[in-house]
Each structure stands twice: as C-alpha cells, then as structure tokens.
Design an enzyme around this catalytic site. Sequence first.
Site, mmCIF file in Angstrom:
data_model
loop_
_atom_site.group_PDB
_atom_site.id
_atom_site.type_symbol
_atom_site.label_atom_id
_atom_site.label_comp_id
_atom_site.label_asym_id
_atom_site.label_seq_id
_atom_site.Cartn_x
_atom_site.Cartn_y
_atom_site.Cartn_z
ATOM 1 N N LYS A 130 11.932 22.148 22.059
ATOM 2 C CA LYS A 130 11.448 21.174 23.041
ATOM 3 C C LYS A 130 10.573 21.772 24.132
ATOM 4 C CE LYS A 130 13.019 17.485 23.993
ATOM 5 N NZ LYS A 130 13.185 16.072 23.834
ATOM 6 N N HIS A 151 -2.916 -2.781 25.665
ATOM 7 C CA HIS A 151 -1.535 -2.983 25.168
ATOM 8 C C HIS A 151 -0.989 -1.724 24.485
ATOM 9 C CE1 HIS A 151 -2.477 -7.328 25.611
ATOM 10 N NE2 HIS A 151 -3.645 -6.951 25.124
ATOM 11 N N GLU A 197 7.099 13.572 34.624
ATOM 12 C CA GLU A 197 8.188 12.595 34.746
ATOM 13 C C GLU A 197 8.671 12.492 36.191
ATOM 14 O OE1 GLU A 197 10.741 12.889 30.738
ATOM 15 O OE2 GLU A 197 10.225 14.812 31.609
ATOM 16 N N SER A 251 14.599 22.763 26.603
ATOM 17 C CA SER A 251 15.894 22.099 26.528
ATOM 18 C C SER A 251 16.960 23.154 26.287
ATOM 19 C CB SER A 251 15.881 21.088 25.386
ATOM 20 O OG SER A 251 17.185 20.920 24.873
#
Length: 466
Positions: free
Chosen positions: A291, A164, A298, A285
């Site tokens: 970043k 979980h 992704e 970024s």
Amino acid sequence: MAKKLKKKINSMWGGRFSIQTSTIMEQINSSIAIDHRLAEQDIKGSIAHVKMLAHQKIISDKISEKILRGLVTVRDEIRNDELEFEVRLEDIHMNIESRLHDLIGPDAGFIHTARSRNDQVATDFRMWVRDSIDSIIPKISSNMDNFLELAEKNRETIMPGFTHLQSAQPITFGHHMLAYVEMLSRDKERFFEARRRLNECPLGSAALAGTSFPIDRVMTAKDLGFEKPMANSIDAVSDRDFALDFVSAASICATHLSRFAEELVIWSSEQFGFVQISDSFSTGSSIMPQKRNPDAAELIRAKVAIISGALISLLTVLKGLPLAYSKDLQEDKEIVFRVNDNLCLVLDAMAEMLTEITVNKKVLRKSAEAKFITATDLADYLVSNYNYNFRQSHQIVGKLVRKAEDLDCDLNELNINIFKQIEPDIDESVFDVLNVDNSVKSRGSYGGTSPTEVAARIIEWRKRIK
Ligand code: ARG
C-alpha cells in the site's frame, strides 16, 4: 497619581464584588489560553491609544512615556516567553495591563482611559485577522504558481475530462490545472475584499456608546494602519462580520483545495493511476505491504471540514446576539484561530505536494482513448459537414455508439460502410474527427481546452501573477 488598586478579587474589575469567583467560573470565563495570540496586536493598540491620549492632553506626557516604556518591556517579556499568564486575569488584555501595573505601578491605570475591553478586543482582533490575511495571500499565490507550473508542463497532455465522474470528452491536463488557478485567484480576491472591508478601526468606541473624553479616533485609526474609524460605536464593538468574511473566504478556498485533494485520491488509486503522489506525501500500511496511501490529500479533505464547520459555529454564535457586546463574542477567537491554522496548513501541504506529483502521461492518454469519448466530436462533424441539426446528429451518433457496443469495438473501429449507411457522403475523414488529439485541438473557443488556448491562458496568468 492614581489610587492604588485593591489587589483583592480581580483587581481589574473587582471594585463592586465581595467574594472571589469560583474556580469553575474562572475556567469558563478565561480566554487567555486562546487569546494570548493577540498579544502583539494588543500592545500595538495600547501604544497607539496612549500616544493619542497624551497628544490630546488627556494624560500627561510623563505618564504616557512611563506607560509606553512599560508596554515595550511587557512586549519583550512576552516575545521571550518570560511572562507567565494567569487564568485568574481572564484574558490577554488584563494580563498585559496587570503586568504593566507590576512594572510601573498605579500609573498603569491611566491606560484604560477612554476605552473598554470591548473596543480594545475588536481592534486587536481586526489587526490579527488582517495579519493573517497578509500571510495567507502569498500561500494562495504559491499554490497558483505550482498549479501553473503543472499546467505549463502539461499543456498537451491528453486526459479524459469527466462529468459525473464518467469519461466525457478529451481535455488537456494543463487545462484542468488552470481551472484551479482560476478558483484560487477568486479566493485571493475574496481575502483582499475581506481585508479591505475590515480595515476600519473600532478603537475609541469604548464599551458601546463612545466616550466623553476628547479623543482623536482618526489618529489612532491611522496609526494602526486602518483606513478610518468605524462610524458607529455600537456596531464597532459588536460587529464580527470581518471574522465571518475571513472564515467564509477560508471555507471557500479550502473547499477548492478539498476538491483537488479528492481528485488526487481518485487519480492516484491503483484503478486510475493518473498521477503518483511522492513518497514524502504518502504513507504505508502496517499490514498491507503493497500500500501507498495518499494521506496528505485525505487530510486536506478532512481539515476542510473543520474549516467549514467553523463557519457554521461562528454564524451560530452570532445569530442570536442582541447588540452590543455579549461574552459569547469571546468564542470568536478560538474559531478564527482554528480556521487560520488549518487553512495555512492545508495551503502549505498542497503547495508542496503539487511540486512532487508525477503525471503519468501514458496512462492519461490511454484512459482518454477509452470508448466513445469523441462521440460529441462526431456529432459536431455531422452538423458542420452535412445537413443535420445537432439534435438529429445526436440521434445518429447514439445509434452508432449502440452499433459499436454490439460489436464490442470503439467508434473509430467501425467499418466506413457503417457510417456510409447513415450518410452516404461520409468519407475516411470521419476517423480524424474521432482522434483525441484532433478533438482537443479543435476546442479552440475562448477558454477551451485546446493546447493553443491553454498556452494563451498560461501566458496571461504569468503576466497577471507578476
Ligand atoms: N476577552 C473578552 C473577549 O474576547 C474581552 C472583552 C471583554 N468585555 C467584557 N465586557 N467583558 O471578548
């Protein structure tokens, strides 16, 4: 000598037609923009077919040799990018045949004796999928190698195991990596299976009913590397199970990659900091200078959606089709090519990214030492050493956890007297049980997370992979 084909309308089938097809019809009907990728397989298939026709004396040796020479020229022209395909000619099969006609004249017409585009395309496409599988399997192997490498280097690296996405029990990073080796090896088997099943040849089934010419289907099947000819001509021209097998094997494999990609996204976050994905697989970024985004991971995750979406597309194309051939089947190529291209890309990206991952062992360990992660070990200890059954000891440890929570400390920070209140015989050895290294070491059941087990599995995998 074959009669000169009428050049009006589509010379391949225009005999019964009196007016030209509309431009928009040409657009919706044409597949050359997609199926030009079958060129090599199509020519190979034609060569086998023509040789067989000559062997069976269905066409003369002279015409066969002329066609074969012509086909080699067309193949070279395509390889050198010299042949301009025409939308008007619909697909790769008719573009090649038309070019052959330009090169050798009306004798080209003999090539289509005893076959139809229906068995032709089914044969080409099976060969294409077979080639694709042959290139995908080594890519899966590379990923397995790289996961194995990470496992080897991290046989003893302690990390929290999750259920979980909550810290559950300490495990080793190596063990976690080996889980992916297992998945990928099943993926490989699925592709092998798909390959084995598809390896029967449709050629010679003609449009759907077979042919009256005395062809030798075993000869063409063997020549093209198939196990045998398909046994039912209707099935042969309308079956796309092989494409479904391929796309579903791809979807499952891609899903596995996506799960790891997702873990990488989580693990590389500021909050987790378990791993660092190298700069070469990250982006910055345009507004937030600090970043470092795990874009490759992704994108792997997202491309997998394209692959599994394609599985639904193909199933849906097929589900309402009466036997035998319908033009809907033309759309199968675009779907399968898309799956192939995306799967190859994600396999390559993942394999390379894996070689450039930094594992932050300290962070992993610290996270594994988080509160209560060895609570199960304590419960097991009470069962093994005192007279409790597991349900009772689960209750007891639950109470201890609550106590520790109240005191805002971990289990190993509780005073020994608190343990003794529960079981007077408990001694200091209880603290060994709460230690993460000991916990991991103790999980020595077959397939468990202990470093010895992990090492044994790595040795087995290394042998198997060789
Ligand atoms: N381009 C077609 C396809 O990919 C070839 C088969 C055409 N057959 C036909 N009966 N129109 O399916």
